[in-house]
Design a protein around this motif. Structure first.
Motif, PDB file in Angstrom:
ATOM      1  N   ALA A 121      39.614  41.298  42.980  1.00  0.00           N
ATOM      2  CA  ALA A 121      40.597  42.529  43.069  1.00  0.00           C
ATOM      3  C   ALA A 121      39.839  43.851  42.930  1.00  0.00           C
ATOM      4  O   ALA A 121      40.314  44.780  43.453  1.00  0.00           O
ATOM      5  CB  ALA A 121      41.841  42.207  42.058  1.00  0.00           C
ATOM      6  N   GLY A 122      38.841  44.035  42.344  1.00  0.00           N
ATOM      7  CA  GLY A 122      38.170  45.393  42.115  1.00  0.00           C
ATOM      8  C   GLY A 122      37.119  45.840  43.044  1.00  0.00           C
ATOM      9  O   GLY A 122      36.562  46.870  42.875  1.00  0.00           O
ATOM     10  N   GLY A 123      36.795  44.780  43.908  1.00  0.00           N
ATOM     11  CA  GLY A 123      35.574  45.268  44.714  1.00  0.00           C
ATOM     12  C   GLY A 123      35.095  43.709  45.420  1.00  0.00           C
ATOM     13  O   GLY A 123      35.667  42.649  45.310  1.00  0.00           O
ATOM     14  N   SER A 140      32.648  47.028  51.261  1.00  0.00           N
ATOM     15  CA  SER A 140      33.971  47.182  51.438  1.00  0.00           C
ATOM     16  C   SER A 140      34.633  45.925  52.512  1.00  0.00           C
ATOM     17  O   SER A 140      33.795  45.357  53.196  1.00  0.00           O
ATOM     18  CB  SER A 140      34.151  48.561  52.224  1.00  0.00           C
ATOM     19  N   PRO A 141      35.783  45.793  52.321  1.00  0.00           N
ATOM     20  CA  PRO A 141      36.770  46.590  51.622  1.00  0.00           C
ATOM     21  C   PRO A 141      37.100  46.119  50.367  1.00  0.00           C
ATOM     22  O   PRO A 141      36.625  45.018  49.920  1.00  0.00           O
ATOM     23  CB  PRO A 141      37.905  46.049  52.635  1.00  0.00           C
ATOM     24  N   VAL A 142      37.557  46.764  49.448  1.00  0.00           N
ATOM     25  CA  VAL A 142      38.102  46.525  48.148  1.00  0.00           C
ATOM     26  C   VAL A 142      39.384  45.709  48.361  1.00  0.00           C
ATOM     27  O   VAL A 142      40.237  46.124  48.885  1.00  0.00           O
ATOM     28  CB  VAL A 142      38.103  47.507  47.324  1.00  0.00           C
ATOM     29  N   TYR A 143      39.512  44.554  47.781  1.00  0.00           N
ATOM     30  CA  TYR A 143      40.620  43.888  47.701  1.00  0.00           C
ATOM     31  C   TYR A 143      41.635  44.475  46.699  1.00  0.00           C
ATOM     32  O   TYR A 143      41.420  44.490  45.620  1.00  0.00           O
ATOM     33  CB  TYR A 143      40.378  42.373  47.232  1.00  0.00           C
ATOM     34  N   GLU A 144      42.993  44.593  46.992  1.00  0.00           N
ATOM     35  CA  GLU A 144      43.711  45.050  46.140  1.00  0.00           C
ATOM     36  C   GLU A 144      44.956  43.933  45.612  1.00  0.00           C
ATOM     37  O   GLU A 144      44.830  42.990  46.066  1.00  0.00           O
ATOM     38  CB  GLU A 144      44.958  45.796  46.690  1.00  0.00           C
TER      39      GLU A 144
END
Length: 144
Positions: A121-123, A140-144
């Motif tokens: 979730a943080g990277g 990237s991308p960073v997962y939300e």
């Protein structure tokens, strides 16, 4: 294990797990850490298992192993073992619940694994080996 099939199986088992600690060994000489990267990396998971990662040439090896011990190399320095701490990118993994773990095949030897891609979730982070050097690269991308 270094084959892409074995590493892919390991990766599937690790997805959904939380990394509770990361330990790394580094070469030190004359009181200074060699910043070319770690010698070994150990990922500690919430199920109690520890996986050692070792880069050799362009291949990444993973195997169950307890954390290594410091080694005195005499006039050539020493190998120190310690928990990964900021600003080391490996420290970003501590507490991460892995959403995705992917084995990355070697571009010249697709039956072998050259790295792993870890996403939470943080990277995201890529750990790989190229020409006997570690690649530890936030992505990237960073997962939300």
């Amino acid at each position: 294990m270094s084959s892409i099939i074995e590493m892919a199986g390991w990766a599937r088992e690790r997805a959904g797990r939380t990394v509770v600690a990361v330990t790394a060994s580094h070469h030190w000489f004359e009181g200074r850490r060699n910043d070319s990267g770690p010698v070994h990396i150990w990922l500690h998971f919430d199920d109690g298992r520890v996986t050692a990662l070792h880069g050799m040439g362009d291949h990444l090896w993973a195997f169950p192993e307890d954390v290594g011990v410091p080694v005195d190399l005499g006039e050539h320095g020493e190998i120190r073992v310690a928990a990964a701490e900021p600003p080391d990118p490996l420290a970003r993994l501590v507490g991460a619940r892995l959403r995705e773990v992917r084995a990355v095949p070697d571009r010249f030897d697709p039956d072998r694994c050259t790295g792993i891609h870890l996403a939470w979730a943080g990277g995201t982070l890529y750990l790989g080996s190229e020409a006997d050097e570690w690649i530890v690269q936030p992505l990237s991308p960073v997962y939300e």
